[in-house]
Write an enzyme that holds these catalytic residues in place. Sequence first.
Site, PDB file in Angstrom:
ATOM      1  N   ARG A 200      37.028  40.838  81.012  1.00 22.73           N
ATOM      2  CA  ARG A 200      38.283  40.570  81.707  1.00 22.73           C
ATOM      3  C   ARG A 200      38.069  39.454  82.721  1.00 22.73           C
ATOM      4  NH1 ARG A 200      36.711  45.570  84.570  1.00 22.73           N
ATOM      5  NH2 ARG A 200      36.630  45.197  86.816  1.00 22.73           N
ATOM      6  N   ASN A 201      36.856  38.863  82.681  1.00 20.03           N
ATOM      7  CA  ASN A 201      36.482  37.784  83.595  1.00 20.03           C
ATOM      8  C   ASN A 201      36.012  36.569  82.804  1.00 20.03           C
ATOM      9  OD1 ASN A 201      36.648  39.021  86.302  1.00 20.03           O
ATOM     10  ND2 ASN A 201      35.052  40.399  85.536  1.00 20.03           N
ATOM     11  N   ASP A 294      28.208  48.693  84.857  1.00 18.27           N
ATOM     12  CA  ASP A 294      29.546  49.032  85.336  1.00 18.27           C
ATOM     13  C   ASP A 294      30.644  48.574  84.380  1.00 18.27           C
ATOM     14  OD1 ASP A 294      31.184  50.283  87.213  1.00 18.27           O
ATOM     15  OD2 ASP A 294      31.574  48.433  88.293  1.00 18.27           O
ATOM     16  N   ALA A 296      33.825  48.285  82.482  1.00 17.91           N
ATOM     17  CA  ALA A 296      35.218  48.726  82.699  1.00 17.91           C
ATOM     18  C   ALA A 296      35.404  49.493  84.007  1.00 17.91           C
ATOM     19  CB  ALA A 296      35.721  49.567  81.529  1.00 17.91           C
TER      20      ALA A 296
END
Length: 403
Positions: A200-201, A294, A296
């Site tokens: 998501r990055n 880590d 999600a």
Amino acid sequence: MSKLVNPHGGGELKPLLLQDAALTEEKKRAQSLPKVKITSRETGDVIMMGIGGFTPLTGFMTKADWQGVCDGMKMASGLFWPIPITLSTDKSTADSIQTGADVALVDSESGEILATMKISEKYTIDKAHECMTVYKTTDLEHPGVKMVMEQGEVNLAGTVKVLSTGTFKQEYGDQFLTPAETREMFKKNGWSTVAAFQTRNPMHRSHEYLAKIAIETMDGVLIHSLLGALKPGDIPAEVRSEAISVLVENYFAPNTVIQAGYPLDMRYAGPREALLHALFRQNYGCSHLIVGRDHAGVGDYYGAFDAQKIFDEIPKEALETKNMNIDWTFWCNKCGGMASQRTCPHTKDDRILLSGTKVRAMLSEGKDLPVEFSRPEVANVLKKYYAGLTEKVEVKLSGHSAR
């Protein structure tokens, strides 16, 4: 000839998006049906059903399914599923709909009718129970918990017929790929073993390192970006996509990477979401899911490697797609490059720990990203985005990202 993993449930892909005459007819019928507005999260779930990403689901879950998924990660049928896929509405709307009736599901943001649904059940849930079982907390500061606690009072269950994939194809073009399309691409490339890299990055040096570890042992990697809604401060999908594209073009060997996106919102459910990520990557044809630190997660709600440990807690037959666990990675000044705790003998004083949150924090403060954090081509894309923002974005370092 490449042999890919089977879709979840062992059968064929089950895309629920109607085609041709059936689509035209159902779109016309939908205009006269009672309308139910759905959230961004539910819109993503509908579209995933439409393209076959949530195979073999046929619609939104019943109360028995919800209970089974919360308490034991399996639906009433016994099918493994780690996070409830539910649709909710307010009480007055629910009261106006009869069980057995059809409704049209309307994207609350665009106003588009995305699907029709035959209501098989109306039920209420214990939202706090869902939060504790799925997210391990009821803290409203957790974005996933907040999402559940703010949803409507009544859940609607039933089968859906999907009419549209929203604006994802128009916005992202060839990057918005269906499971059938990624499977076809893998077969064309002769790939059997494919690792999915969830992001998501934009990809910093640690992400690049993870993907390249997978390429060493797999036929290829699917860099699979979330295209749905994020939390405030996260970098938009179109910027992230551009940053990933320049990274792949400049720093990966040809024909080892496919970049694509999927339409879900982040739930930030940590370990449970890692399982969901593996489940739908199985539908996309991936044999493995890269699971690093880590995965999600958000803040410090989960242990750094809880998302790896949870794969050991599910039945072996639950998923064909397996986890590819990778230890904490970092830049080591003494090694002169990227390393992990399994390969680097040096101390923490020699290590620069990377995270997407640290990258965003530095960029939001107008700082240049050091080469240990990001490739210069990627940094240029991100700097351009932050320079164009009219309001300063505050990024707080917390949990594992603050180390």
